[in-house]
Write an enzyme that holds these catalytic residues in place. Structure first.
Site, short mmCIF file in Angstrom:
data_model
loop_
_atom_site.label_atom_id
_atom_site.label_comp_id
_atom_site.label_asym_id
_atom_site.label_seq_id
_atom_site.Cartn_x
_atom_site.Cartn_y
_atom_site.Cartn_z
CG HIS A 192 -9.44 0.35 -1.06
ND1 HIS A 192 -8.85 0.04 0.27
CD2 HIS A 192 -10.70 0.76 -0.87
CE1 HIS A 192 -9.84 0.29 1.04
NE2 HIS A 192 -10.88 0.23 0.43
CG ASP B 178 -6.59 -2.89 2.69
OD1 ASP B 178 -7.15 -1.97 2.23
OD2 ASP B 178 -5.43 -2.39 3.09
N GLY B 179 -5.26 -4.35 6.16
CA GLY B 179 -5.11 -3.67 7.26
C GLY B 179 -4.48 -4.48 8.10
N GLY B 180 -3.21 -4.12 8.73
CA GLY B 180 -2.59 -4.84 9.51
C GLY B 180 -2.01 -5.96 9.29
N GLY C 56 0.86 -2.29 4.15
CA GLY C 56 1.58 -0.96 3.94
C GLY C 56 2.69 -1.05 5.12
CG MET D 228 -11.34 3.61 1.51
SD MET D 228 -9.87 3.30 2.43
CE MET D 228 -8.51 3.46 1.29
CG MET E 94 -8.48 7.25 2.14
SD MET E 94 -7.48 7.49 3.45
CE MET E 94 -6.46 5.68 3.70
CG HIS F 158 -3.92 -1.48 -1.96
ND1 HIS F 158 -5.13 -2.21 -2.48
CD2 HIS F 158 -4.43 -0.65 -0.87
CE1 HIS F 158 -6.26 -1.79 -1.55
NE2 HIS F 158 -5.68 -0.95 -0.59
CG ASP G 184 -5.12 2.51 0.50
OD1 ASP G 184 -4.16 2.12 1.32
OD2 ASP G 184 -6.09 1.49 0.45
CB SER H 149 -1.02 0.11 1.18
OG SER H 149 -1.75 1.07 1.38
CG MET I 139 -12.09 -2.62 4.31
SD MET I 139 -10.54 -2.20 3.48
CE MET I 139 -9.47 -1.36 4.92
N GLY J 277 -9.28 4.26 6.56
CA GLY J 277 -8.95 5.49 6.92
C GLY J 277 -7.36 5.93 7.28
CG PHE J 278 -5.94 6.89 9.91
CD1 PHE J 278 -7.30 6.98 10.13
CD2 PHE J 278 -5.32 7.94 9.66
CE1 PHE J 278 -7.94 7.97 10.51
CE2 PHE J 278 -5.91 9.40 9.92
CZ PHE J 278 -7.37 9.19 10.13
N GLY J 279 -3.39 3.88 7.73
CA GLY J 279 -2.51 2.64 7.89
C GLY J 279 -2.04 2.67 9.20
N GLY J 280 -1.19 1.42 9.47
CA GLY J 280 -0.53 1.33 10.68
C GLY J 280 -1.41 1.14 11.88
C1 DX5 Z 1 -6.64 1.74 5.11
C2 DX5 Z 1 -6.21 1.24 3.67
C3 DX5 Z 1 -5.19 0.20 3.92
C4 DX5 Z 1 -3.88 0.69 4.69
C5 DX5 Z 1 -3.10 -0.68 5.05
O1 DX5 Z 1 -7.83 2.47 4.98
O2 DX5 Z 1 -7.19 0.86 3.06
O3 DX5 Z 1 -4.86 -0.19 2.56
O4 DX5 Z 1 -3.25 1.58 3.85
O5 DX5 Z 1 -1.89 -0.18 5.86
P1 DX5 Z 1 -1.40 -1.15 6.78
O6 DX5 Z 1 -0.88 -2.52 6.10
O7 DX5 Z 1 -0.26 -0.29 7.34
O8 DX5 Z 1 -2.53 -1.47 7.65
ZN ZN Z 2 -6.54 -0.05 1.07
#
Ligand code: DX5
Ligand code: ZN
Length: 216
Positions: free
Chosen positions: A67, A175-177, A197, A69, A38, A34, A36, A9, A137, A142-145
């Protein structure tokens, strides 16, 4: 069964060195990238738009997995057709889901449908015959990490079970964590496509981190 795909990501990369980061992710083994998008309405964050995605497409040599959002994916998806290979929209957004998915395919791209953790699997069942990819999801978008939500594993299993029962073909993306551990858990549950990501961009050895997500 689908081949395993790793899609780093871009949200987690160093935007000040975007060109190099794209090269680095590809050299480390990315199958897709990927992206994102937003809009600050559908999710409580604003990331980047069509111009940014077009720039990534100019430097990338792997397919882009966009993606969306955004509140109105029906209005915005055409802006990404030039640069995206796949366009994923959310079932919860304000649009005619069936019409949007058909529209993406009519413009020659594969289409994905995504659902937030709070949205039950049943909400996407009416559209499974229309999609190339289901994006489950595993964090609140909304956020990475953010930390992986293990309660999403049953939703991944439901997606796989229903696909087999209905004889369908969609990819199951998570997708996510996603890291070595959660990729193994979600793969076991039926996922074949992994967005990562933070776990890969923050890793001292990106290629090793991707191999770990791939499970090799
Ligand atoms: C969150 C995004 C994810 C995010 C993944 O809204 O859709 O793609 O960037 O980041 P990590 O892998 O750090 O959770
Ligand atoms: Zn995503």
């Amino acid at each position: 069964a689908h081949s395993i795909v790793i899609a780093p990501s871009i949200l987690a990369c160093d935007f000040g060195r975007l060109h190099e980061e794209v090269r680095r992710a590809e050299a480390a083994g990315a199958d897709w990238l990927h992206l994102d998008v937003m809009d600050g309405h559908f999710v409580d964050n604003i990331s980047f738009g069509p111009a940014f995605v077009d720039f990534v497409a100019k430097v990338a040599t792997v397919p882009l997995d966009v993606h969306l959002m955004v509140e109105r994916p029906d209005h915005y998806f055409p802006r990404f057709v030039k640069s995206a290979a796949n366009i994923t929209v959310h079932v919860e957004a304000q649009h005619d889901v069936r019409k949007t998915l058909a529209g993406i395919r009519e413009m020659g791209r594969t289409c994905g449908l995504s659902l937030r953790p709070a949205t039950p699997f049943e909400a996407v069942v009416p559209y499974l015959d229309q999609i190339d990819l289901l994006l489950v999801m595993t964090v609140v978008p909304g956020f990475g990490g953010q930390p992986f939500m293990p309660e999403m594993l049953t939703k991944v299993q439901d997606a796989r079970d229903r696909r087999e029962r209905l004889g369908m073909k969609y990819r199951i993306e998570v997708d996510g964590g996603i890291n070595e551990k959660t990729a193994a858990q979600t793969r076991e549950a039926g996922a074949d496509t992994f967005v990562a990501g933070t776990s890969v961009f923050a890793a001292p050895d990106m290629a090793e981190a991707m191999r770990k997500v791939r499970g090799v």
